[in-house]
Design a protein around this motif. Sequence first.
Motif, mmCIF file in Angstrom:
data_model
loop_
_atom_site.group_PDB
_atom_site.id
_atom_site.type_symbol
_atom_site.label_atom_id
_atom_site.label_comp_id
_atom_site.label_asym_id
_atom_site.label_seq_id
_atom_site.Cartn_x
_atom_site.Cartn_y
_atom_site.Cartn_z
ATOM 1 N N ALA A 1 -8.634 -3.363 33.015
ATOM 2 C CA ALA A 1 -7.462 -2.492 32.965
ATOM 3 C C ALA A 1 -7.855 -1.070 32.594
ATOM 4 O O ALA A 1 -8.675 -0.860 31.712
ATOM 5 C CB ALA A 1 -6.462 -3.024 31.947
ATOM 6 N N PRO A 2 -7.288 -0.072 33.286
ATOM 7 C CA PRO A 2 -7.487 1.312 32.864
ATOM 8 C C PRO A 2 -6.845 1.543 31.493
ATOM 9 O O PRO A 2 -6.163 0.674 30.956
ATOM 10 C CB PRO A 2 -6.755 2.112 33.962
ATOM 11 C CG PRO A 2 -6.543 1.166 35.081
ATOM 12 C CD PRO A 2 -6.447 -0.194 34.469
ATOM 13 N N ARG A 3 -7.074 2.726 30.939
ATOM 14 C CA ARG A 3 -6.532 3.022 29.610
ATOM 15 C C ARG A 3 -5.016 2.928 29.585
ATOM 16 O O ARG A 3 -4.422 2.428 28.635
ATOM 17 C CB ARG A 3 -6.970 4.433 29.174
ATOM 18 C CG ARG A 3 -8.460 4.551 28.892
ATOM 19 C CD ARG A 3 -8.798 5.944 28.418
ATOM 20 N NE ARG A 3 -10.226 6.085 28.165
ATOM 21 C CZ ARG A 3 -10.796 7.220 27.784
ATOM 22 N NH1 ARG A 3 -10.059 8.305 27.617
ATOM 23 N NH2 ARG A 3 -12.093 7.268 27.575
ATOM 24 N N LEU B 1 -4.524 -9.021 36.132
ATOM 25 C CA LEU B 1 -5.664 -8.124 36.061
ATOM 26 C C LEU B 1 -6.764 -8.802 35.249
ATOM 27 O O LEU B 1 -6.498 -9.326 34.165
ATOM 28 C CB LEU B 1 -5.248 -6.816 35.398
ATOM 29 C CG LEU B 1 -6.167 -5.612 35.608
ATOM 30 C CD1 LEU B 1 -6.246 -5.269 37.084
ATOM 31 C CD2 LEU B 1 -5.650 -4.417 34.827
ATOM 32 N N PRO B 2 -8.005 -8.801 35.763
ATOM 33 C CA PRO B 2 -9.091 -9.441 35.011
ATOM 34 C C PRO B 2 -9.258 -8.815 33.631
ATOM 35 O O PRO B 2 -8.989 -7.625 33.430
ATOM 36 C CB PRO B 2 -10.328 -9.185 35.887
ATOM 37 C CG PRO B 2 -9.788 -8.897 37.243
ATOM 38 C CD PRO B 2 -8.464 -8.250 37.040
ATOM 39 N N MET C 1 -2.319 -9.482 31.958
ATOM 40 C CA MET C 1 -1.284 -8.510 32.346
ATOM 41 C C MET C 1 -1.121 -8.505 33.865
ATOM 42 O O MET C 1 -2.114 -8.461 34.594
ATOM 43 C CB MET C 1 -1.675 -7.118 31.860
ATOM 44 C CG MET C 1 -0.687 -6.044 32.234
ATOM 45 S SD MET C 1 -1.173 -4.413 31.649
ATOM 46 C CE MET C 1 0.280 -3.479 32.145
ATOM 47 N N LYS C 2 0.131 -8.539 34.324
ATOM 48 C CA LYS C 2 0.394 -8.510 35.753
ATOM 49 C C LYS C 2 0.570 -7.072 36.238
ATOM 50 O O LYS C 2 1.261 -6.280 35.608
ATOM 51 C CB LYS C 2 1.637 -9.329 36.090
ATOM 52 C CG LYS C 2 1.390 -10.837 36.078
ATOM 53 C CD LYS C 2 2.501 -11.593 36.774
ATOM 54 C CE LYS C 2 2.145 -13.070 36.896
ATOM 55 N NZ LYS C 2 3.179 -13.818 37.624
ATOM 56 N N VAL C 3 -0.073 -6.772 37.363
ATOM 57 C CA VAL C 3 0.008 -5.435 37.945
ATOM 58 C C VAL C 3 0.187 -5.568 39.454
ATOM 59 O O VAL C 3 -0.024 -6.641 40.036
ATOM 60 C CB VAL C 3 -1.264 -4.614 37.652
ATOM 61 C CG1 VAL C 3 -1.443 -4.374 36.167
ATOM 62 C CG2 VAL C 3 -2.496 -5.305 38.231
ATOM 63 N N ILE C 4 0.575 -4.457 40.083
ATOM 64 C CA ILE C 4 0.581 -4.378 41.539
ATOM 65 C C ILE C 4 -0.357 -3.243 41.941
ATOM 66 O O ILE C 4 -0.637 -2.348 41.149
ATOM 67 C CB ILE C 4 2.001 -4.120 42.108
ATOM 68 C CG1 ILE C 4 2.559 -2.783 41.576
ATOM 69 C CG2 ILE C 4 2.925 -5.272 41.806
ATOM 70 C CD1 ILE C 4 3.855 -2.361 42.248
ATOM 71 N N SER C 5 -0.869 -3.300 43.156
ATOM 72 C CA SER C 5 -1.750 -2.258 43.679
ATOM 73 C C SER C 5 -0.967 -1.411 44.674
ATOM 74 O O SER C 5 -0.351 -1.956 45.597
ATOM 75 C CB SER C 5 -2.976 -2.871 44.352
ATOM 76 O OG SER C 5 -3.710 -3.651 43.429
#
Length: 280
Positions: free
Chosen positions: A55-57, A50-51, A1-5
Amino acid sequence: MKVISVKFKESGRAYYFDPGTLQPQTGEYVVVETARGVECGEVVRAAHELPSGGAPREIKPVLRMADGVDIRRMRQNRADERAAFRLCEERIAAHKLQMKLVDAEYTLDRNKLVFYFTADNRVDFRDLVKDLAGQFHTRIELRQIGVRDESKMLGGLGVCGQPFCCSRFLKNFQPVSIKMAKEQGLSLNPAKISGACGRLMCCLGYEQKSYEYLNAITPQPGSVVRTPDGEGTVLEANVVSGTLKVRSVESLAPKLYKRSECTYLRGGKRAPIQPDPEED
């Protein structure tokens, strides 16, 4: 899953958000929905994978890229928060409430103003909320937090010289006990093992499992062991370096041996377990 910080404060922690079809770059601003409401934050890391298991819930989506109006409103909110903080402190003193104000935050749309505070006991702040609502003409929320949360929000430098772990990367506070300090051979002086918040330092838990294992495989002081020079009694054990100070029956002068050179025979508080085969 791709995320941004995304960060909302310079000294704050970065949070993950789902960019969807957007492609925000580092240094740009985005509008997102958080537990506090709609917020505008700075992208500190562009889209990345994301590793697995990291990932958070729930990862909330980015609502949109921030435009000039959003950024100006965010900066104005930050300035107004400082004024709101000062006024709230004055009203707390006027109402004679035993509470310490920590921070104030506007949501981007200014529909809510949140004040964070610490207090030793429960505080009846209903009259204060009415007073503040009359001053700011918006929804007021007073949220009591702990001293650890206070350090997390305000940030600072620990005794190691690094920024607080809680404000840099810790997501949740894990239980820390004085037993950990004992097992790691640290001084039990509260001034040396407590953080700026006054609680035991969170970093005591980082290596606890390693210390538990090393203590378990190491003969304790008072144990009788067989060394290359014969039987002897363990006087001191350094679990990190893996060395034992042993006084043999033939000689009164103690000598250092590697843990692997000694075979436990008897005595001590407990018998050590066998080390993992992979250990050198």
